[in-house]
Each structure stands twice: as structure tokens, then as C-alpha cells.
Motif scaffolding. Sequence first.
Motif, short mmCIF file in Angstrom:
data_model
loop_
_atom_site.label_atom_id
_atom_site.label_comp_id
_atom_site.label_asym_id
_atom_site.label_seq_id
_atom_site.Cartn_x
_atom_site.Cartn_y
_atom_site.Cartn_z
N GLN A 181 0.83 -1.20 0.00
CA GLN A 181 0.00 0.00 0.00
C GLN A 181 0.87 1.26 0.00
N ALA A 182 2.11 1.10 -0.44
CA ALA A 182 3.03 2.22 -0.47
C ALA A 182 2.62 3.22 -1.56
N LEU A 183 3.26 4.40 -1.52
CA LEU A 183 2.89 5.48 -2.42
C LEU A 183 3.04 5.11 -3.90
N PRO A 184 4.12 4.46 -4.34
CA PRO A 184 4.21 4.11 -5.77
C PRO A 184 3.06 3.21 -6.24
N ASP A 185 2.71 2.19 -5.44
CA ASP A 185 1.60 1.32 -5.80
C ASP A 185 0.28 2.08 -5.78
N TRP A 186 0.13 2.99 -4.82
CA TRP A 186 -1.09 3.78 -4.71
C TRP A 186 -1.29 4.66 -5.95
N ILE A 187 -0.22 5.33 -6.40
CA ILE A 187 -0.32 6.21 -7.56
C ILE A 187 -0.56 5.40 -8.83
N VAL A 211 -0.96 7.16 3.27
CA VAL A 211 -0.36 7.32 1.94
C VAL A 211 -1.05 8.42 1.15
N ALA A 212 -2.28 8.76 1.50
CA ALA A 212 -3.04 9.79 0.78
C ALA A 212 -3.13 11.09 1.54
N VAL A 213 -3.31 11.01 2.86
CA VAL A 213 -3.53 12.21 3.67
C VAL A 213 -2.48 12.25 4.78
N ILE A 214 -1.68 13.31 4.77
CA ILE A 214 -0.64 13.47 5.80
C ILE A 214 -1.26 13.82 7.14
N LYS A 215 -2.23 14.73 7.13
CA LYS A 215 -2.90 15.15 8.36
C LYS A 215 -4.40 15.23 8.10
N ALA A 216 -5.16 14.38 8.79
CA ALA A 216 -6.61 14.39 8.63
C ALA A 216 -7.22 15.55 9.40
N CYS A 217 -8.12 16.26 8.75
CA CYS A 217 -8.78 17.41 9.38
C CYS A 217 -10.12 17.62 8.71
N LEU A 218 -11.11 18.01 9.50
CA LEU A 218 -12.44 18.22 8.95
C LEU A 218 -12.47 19.41 7.99
N TYR A 219 -11.66 20.45 8.28
CA TYR A 219 -11.75 21.69 7.51
C TYR A 219 -10.59 21.85 6.52
N ASP A 220 -9.38 21.44 6.89
CA ASP A 220 -8.21 21.68 6.04
C ASP A 220 -7.27 20.47 6.09
N PRO A 221 -7.65 19.35 5.46
CA PRO A 221 -6.77 18.19 5.47
C PRO A 221 -5.52 18.44 4.62
N VAL A 222 -4.40 17.84 5.05
CA VAL A 222 -3.15 17.98 4.32
C VAL A 222 -2.95 16.73 3.47
N VAL A 223 -3.04 16.89 2.14
CA VAL A 223 -2.94 15.78 1.20
C VAL A 223 -1.47 15.56 0.85
N THR A 226 2.73 14.19 -3.50
CA THR A 226 2.75 13.41 -4.74
C THR A 226 1.34 13.09 -5.21
N TYR A 227 0.47 12.75 -4.27
CA TYR A 227 -0.92 12.45 -4.61
C TYR A 227 -1.62 13.69 -5.17
N ALA A 228 -1.34 14.86 -4.54
CA ALA A 228 -1.93 16.11 -5.02
C ALA A 228 -1.41 16.46 -6.41
N ASP A 229 -0.12 16.20 -6.65
CA ASP A 229 0.44 16.47 -7.99
C ASP A 229 -0.19 15.56 -9.04
N MET A 230 -0.42 14.30 -8.68
CA MET A 230 -1.08 13.40 -9.62
C MET A 230 -2.49 13.90 -9.97
N ALA A 231 -3.22 14.36 -8.94
CA ALA A 231 -4.57 14.89 -9.17
C ALA A 231 -4.51 16.13 -10.06
N ALA A 232 -3.52 17.00 -9.81
CA ALA A 232 -3.38 18.20 -10.64
C ALA A 232 -3.03 17.83 -12.08
N HIS A 233 -2.23 16.79 -12.27
CA HIS A 233 -1.88 16.35 -13.62
C HIS A 233 -3.11 15.91 -14.40
#
Length: 289
Positions: A181-187, A211-223, A226-233
Motif C-alpha cells: 500500500q506504499a505510495l508508488p503502488d497507490w499512484i 499514503v493519501a492524507v498526511i494530516k486528517a482534518c475536517l476543515y483543512d486536510p493535508v494531502v 505526490t498524490y496532489a500532484d497526480m490529481a493536478a496532472h
Amino acid sequence: MRQVREIVRLHDAGLSTRQIGIRVGVAASTVRLTLRRVAAAGLGSGLPAEQTEAALEAALFSEAGKKIGHRRHAEPDWAAIHQELKRKHVTLTIVWDEYIARCPDGYRYSRFCELYRGWESRLSVTMRQSHRAGERLFVDYAGDTVPVIVDRLTGQTRAAQIFVAVLGASNFLYAEATWTQALPDWIEAHNRALGAIGGVPALLVPDNTRVAVIKACLYDPVVNRTYADMAAHYGTAVLPARPYKPRDKVMASYCTLFGIWRTDGLEAGGTGATAAAAFEDRLTCRHFP
């Protein structure tokens, strides 16, 4: 609390049921019902002084809300069954098998399910989620792993993780096996899922996995960056489920809970070990009506 003792005291004082209801803060029909039950119990004005209000109410109203009807079998403990169904891999079929083993003359499966659904319908409701086509893709890893034979001679196996992605509107399900479930397999799993779907949804909805969320938060989660860059791509966005709110991604959770996977591209089957060569075709797509 029905204030049985106070109702009896005011009744003995000569007040009408309407006056008693106003003073106690209940309906006049409740006052009449309480007095009838006290009379049926043979207590009258001689209520036991040592008996608490809660114990007195339980003694007089213990059968309240229990409708006997004309059923031929004793009612199962639906509350216990409801809690049992919250456990992993537990279904109504399994619960009914255990029930019929204890009570061979009990309800048949169809009637058992009908009665349980009727009981469940009286619980607190949950808002139905409506999804527009192409709006959300729910992604998650299944809790269980699949044993894979990596050495045919020795029979050595290795656990593989199951990645699932479900489209909200059509319930189209993509699933594949990865070693970790590491980041390369996830992406890479996301890349292949989007390729199998043939498009990109407006939102990706993952669980709050590390692997997806660094810090879970109801209002401002930290993604994860690499995952955010993939989504932006791909021109999409990541919207993690709220912390401790599994119903936000209930479609993916359902698939990871009840899915029985194969890694040969065929329909669902047993969960026994499979050969590593089967991962050459590791795409499994199913559509749930």
C-alpha cells in the motif's frame, strides 16, 4: 419518567385527570393509562415507599411497546443481530444460519430478512447520498489481503493488497492487486483505474490513509504532495472523507467489506492462493446494478 407516585398522590387528592396532567406535565391520556395500570397491579394508593420511581415504572410498564401479534415463533434479538452485522464479513445469511441452527423451527430466510428490515426501518434514518455521473471516484484498500503463490515448488505465498475504485453514480467498480500500500503502488493503481474507466472524475475521495492524507482534518486536510500532484496532472481534486465518517465513502467500504476477489480477470470466486502469473492480467472490473 412517568411520575407514577405523583400521579397517584394527586388522584387520591381528588384532582381530575386533566388537572393532574397539567400539574405533572403529561397528557391526560397518559394519566388515565397510568392509573389503569396501577389499579390492574392491585396497588391503589398503597405504593411501596421503598420502591424507586424508576423501579415502579419498570414494573408497571415492562410490557409497553411489545406487540405479541400472531407470530408462531419467538422473536430473535434484533438489536443483537444489528450489532453483529456491524462486524467484518458478517452478513444476514451468516446470522440466519446461526439462528436456524439454534432454532430449527424458526423463521425461514426470506421471512427472517423481512422482519429484520422492518425492525431496522424504525431506527434513526441516514441521509441518502446522490451522485452525479463523473462527479466522484471513491478509492480505498480492502482490509483483507489475498495470498499469492510466488514459488510453485515450495508453495511459498505472499500477501497482496486489493485496491478498489468505485464510481458514485454508476457503481462501476475497478479492483486490482498490488504488493504493498506504499505510495508508488497507490499512484500507479490510480493511473490504471482511470485508464480502465476511460475518463477522470471531478473528485477523488480516499480514506484518511497515511499514503493519501498526511494530516486528517475536517476543515483543512493535508494531502500527500505526490498524490496532489497526480490529481493536478489529471485536472481533478482530492477530497478526503471526513475523519471518523466512514459513510462518506460507504460505496468503497462496501466493496472492500464484501468483495471476494480473483486476480485472473474472471468473475468473483474463492479467496484461495493464486499464481503470481495471474497478476499479468490484474484488472478486475465489475458493475453492480
